[in-house]
Design a protein around this motif. Structure first.
Motif, PDB file in Angstrom:
ATOM      1  N   PRO A 228       8.143   6.001  15.803  1.00  0.00           N
ATOM      2  CA  PRO A 228       6.766   5.574  16.097  1.00  0.00           C
ATOM      3  C   PRO A 228       5.956   5.222  14.842  1.00  0.00           C
ATOM      4  O   PRO A 228       5.178   4.270  14.857  1.00  0.00           O
ATOM      5  N   GLU A 229       6.145   5.965  13.757  1.00  0.00           N
ATOM      6  CA  GLU A 229       5.416   5.654  12.522  1.00  0.00           C
ATOM      7  C   GLU A 229       5.869   4.315  11.942  1.00  0.00           C
ATOM      8  O   GLU A 229       5.051   3.517  11.481  1.00  0.00           O
ATOM      9  N   ARG A 230       7.188   4.068  11.955  1.00  0.00           N
ATOM     10  CA  ARG A 230       7.686   2.783  11.443  1.00  0.00           C
ATOM     11  C   ARG A 230       7.206   1.628  12.327  1.00  0.00           C
ATOM     12  O   ARG A 230       6.886   0.559  11.829  1.00  0.00           O
ATOM     13  N   TYR A 231       7.160   1.834  13.630  1.00  0.00           N
ATOM     14  CA  TYR A 231       6.676   0.788  14.540  1.00  0.00           C
ATOM     15  C   TYR A 231       5.198   0.491  14.263  1.00  0.00           C
ATOM     16  O   TYR A 231       4.797  -0.661  14.194  1.00  0.00           O
ATOM     17  N   GLN A 232       4.388   1.521  14.093  1.00  0.00           N
ATOM     18  CA  GLN A 232       2.954   1.348  13.831  1.00  0.00           C
ATOM     19  C   GLN A 232       2.718   0.725  12.462  1.00  0.00           C
ATOM     20  O   GLN A 232       1.949  -0.215  12.330  1.00  0.00           O
ATOM     21  N   GLY A 233       3.376   1.258  11.449  1.00  0.00           N
ATOM     22  CA  GLY A 233       3.219   0.737  10.095  1.00  0.00           C
ATOM     23  C   GLY A 233       1.764   0.536   9.722  1.00  0.00           C
ATOM     24  O   GLY A 233       0.926   1.408   9.932  1.00  0.00           O
ATOM     25  N   LEU A 234       1.443  -0.629   9.198  1.00  0.00           N
ATOM     26  CA  LEU A 234       0.073  -0.960   8.802  1.00  0.00           C
ATOM     27  C   LEU A 234      -0.662  -1.774   9.865  1.00  0.00           C
ATOM     28  O   LEU A 234      -1.750  -2.280   9.604  1.00  0.00           O
ATOM     29  N   SER A 235      -0.076  -1.882  11.063  1.00  0.00           N
ATOM     30  CA  SER A 235      -0.717  -2.640  12.135  1.00  0.00           C
ATOM     31  C   SER A 235      -2.143  -2.163  12.348  1.00  0.00           C
ATOM     32  O   SER A 235      -2.425  -0.971  12.310  1.00  0.00           O
ATOM     33  N   GLU A 236      -3.027  -3.138  12.571  1.00  0.00           N
ATOM     34  CA  GLU A 236      -4.437  -2.889  12.872  1.00  0.00           C
ATOM     35  C   GLU A 236      -5.240  -2.304  11.706  1.00  0.00           C
ATOM     36  O   GLU A 236      -6.356  -1.849  11.898  1.00  0.00           O
TER      37      GLU A 236
ATOM     38  N   SER B 172      -4.563   3.007  10.897  1.00  0.00           N
ATOM     39  CA  SER B 172      -3.210   3.408  11.214  1.00  0.00           C
ATOM     40  C   SER B 172      -3.076   4.921  11.128  1.00  0.00           C
ATOM     41  O   SER B 172      -3.510   5.538  10.165  1.00  0.00           O
ATOM     42  N   SER B 173      -2.444   5.512  12.131  1.00  0.00           N
ATOM     43  CA  SER B 173      -2.259   6.961  12.093  1.00  0.00           C
ATOM     44  C   SER B 173      -1.394   7.373  10.914  1.00  0.00           C
ATOM     45  O   SER B 173      -1.493   8.482  10.423  1.00  0.00           O
ATOM     46  N   VAL B 174      -0.548   6.476  10.438  1.00  0.00           N
ATOM     47  CA  VAL B 174       0.337   6.796   9.323  1.00  0.00           C
ATOM     48  C   VAL B 174      -0.455   6.987   8.037  1.00  0.00           C
ATOM     49  O   VAL B 174      -0.203   7.906   7.273  1.00  0.00           O
TER      50      VAL B 174
ATOM     51  N   LEU C 280      -5.169  -2.511   2.429  1.00  0.00           N
ATOM     52  CA  LEU C 280      -4.284  -1.528   1.814  1.00  0.00           C
ATOM     53  C   LEU C 280      -4.858  -1.301   0.423  1.00  0.00           C
ATOM     54  O   LEU C 280      -4.896  -2.225  -0.391  1.00  0.00           O
ATOM     55  N   PRO C 281      -5.380  -0.100   0.158  1.00  0.00           N
ATOM     56  CA  PRO C 281      -6.043   0.128  -1.126  1.00  0.00           C
ATOM     57  C   PRO C 281      -5.153  -0.176  -2.330  1.00  0.00           C
ATOM     58  O   PRO C 281      -3.929  -0.041  -2.267  1.00  0.00           O
ATOM     59  N   THR C 282      -5.769  -0.584  -3.421  1.00  0.00           N
ATOM     60  CA  THR C 282      -5.077  -0.895  -4.669  1.00  0.00           C
ATOM     61  C   THR C 282      -4.166   0.254  -5.082  1.00  0.00           C
ATOM     62  O   THR C 282      -4.523   1.418  -4.957  1.00  0.00           O
ATOM     63  N   ASP C 283      -2.984  -0.092  -5.564  1.00  0.00           N
ATOM     64  CA  ASP C 283      -1.998   0.857  -6.092  1.00  0.00           C
ATOM     65  C   ASP C 283      -1.505   1.867  -5.055  1.00  0.00           C
ATOM     66  O   ASP C 283      -1.086   2.963  -5.401  1.00  0.00           O
ATOM     67  N   THR C 284      -1.582   1.492  -3.780  1.00  0.00           N
ATOM     68  CA  THR C 284      -1.021   2.331  -2.724  1.00  0.00           C
ATOM     69  C   THR C 284      -0.035   1.496  -1.924  1.00  0.00           C
ATOM     70  O   THR C 284       0.039   0.276  -2.070  1.00  0.00           O
ATOM     71  N   GLY C 285       0.726   2.178  -1.078  1.00  0.00           N
ATOM     72  CA  GLY C 285       1.670   1.473  -0.231  1.00  0.00           C
ATOM     73  C   GLY C 285       2.107   2.354   0.917  1.00  0.00           C
ATOM     74  O   GLY C 285       1.739   3.532   1.006  1.00  0.00           O
ATOM     75  N   LEU C 286       2.902   1.761   1.785  1.00  0.00           N
ATOM     76  CA  LEU C 286       3.491   2.493   2.896  1.00  0.00           C
ATOM     77  C   LEU C 286       4.999   2.384   2.750  1.00  0.00           C
ATOM     78  O   LEU C 286       5.553   1.280   2.721  1.00  0.00           O
ATOM     79  N   LEU C 287       5.661   3.536   2.635  1.00  0.00           N
ATOM     80  CA  LEU C 287       7.109   3.612   2.451  1.00  0.00           C
ATOM     81  C   LEU C 287       7.769   3.897   3.791  1.00  0.00           C
ATOM     82  O   LEU C 287       7.517   4.927   4.411  1.00  0.00           O
ATOM     83  N   PHE C 288       8.629   2.967   4.235  1.00  0.00           N
ATOM     84  CA  PHE C 288       9.416   3.146   5.449  1.00  0.00           C
ATOM     85  C   PHE C 288      10.736   3.782   5.050  1.00  0.00           C
ATOM     86  O   PHE C 288      11.445   3.247   4.191  1.00  0.00           O
TER      87      PHE C 288
END
Length: 183
Positions: free
Chosen positions: A64-72, A30-32, A76-84
């Motif tokens: 675009p970042e929210r649309y992409q999210g974690l797709s593909e 993901s580019s994000v 997701l590494p331990t103790d990390t996340g993606l904040l929308f």
């Protein structure tokens, strides 16, 4: 001379490995989340103000970042996340599992920094986009984290959240909300 050449080769190899550790991590397509290390930190606290857990997070704050999210992505590494990050709180912010390969926990957070809902979302391979399950909740922020970690760290509705970082931050204990919008 051979020793000097060997040390130089090891130093170069180490530098190349270190410099590419985030950008070239397997599964981080993901580019994000592949542009570098996480930029923000989220602290989850119980009602007594004790820290339950801390996540290092990447931020998706544009359409675009929210649309992409974690797709593909593969993991997701331990103790990390993606904040929308959204411009404002809404009662029905939604996340779908478009092109996802693994189950995640989705944490909905309102404008005051309180968790409003936690959902477990499995992948839906082969499901057309218009038929994907919509995971909804009242939120100003939505955090995607590795599956099972919300329950393991007692992250439930009413848990308080503090976000720190260069662009988006909130401390619900403060009377000043320092959240910034870049969208």
């Amino acid at each position: 001379m051979a020793l000097v050449i060997g040390v130089a080769i090891l130093a170069i190899a180490g530098a190349v490995t270190f410099s590419g550790s985030f950008a070239e991590s397997p599964g981080l397509e993901s580019s994000v989340i592949s542009d570098g290390p996480p930029t923000h930190r989220m602290f989850f606290e119980n009602q007594r103000g004790q820290t339950l857990w801390v996540y290092d997070v990447w931020v998706a704050d544009t359409g675009p970042e929210r649309y992409q999210g974690l797709s593909e992505t593969e993991i997701l590494p331990t103790d990390t996340g993606l904040l929308f990050v959204y411009d404002q709180e809404a009662a029905d912010q939604a996340i779908v599992m478009r092109e996802m390969h693994y189950t995640i926990d989705i944490v909905f957070i309102d404008g005051s920094g309180k968790v409003t809902a936690v959902r477990s979302a499995p992948p839906e391979p082969g499901v057309p986009n218009d038929e994907l399950t919509h995971y909804t909740g009242r939120a100003r922020w939505i955090l995607e984290i590795p599956h099972g970690t919300a329950e393991r760290h007692a992250i439930v509705p009413e848990t308080s959240v503090r976000i720190t970082g260069p662009t988006h931050s909130i401390d619900p204990k403060s009377t000043i909300n320092t959240a910034h919008d870049s969208t």
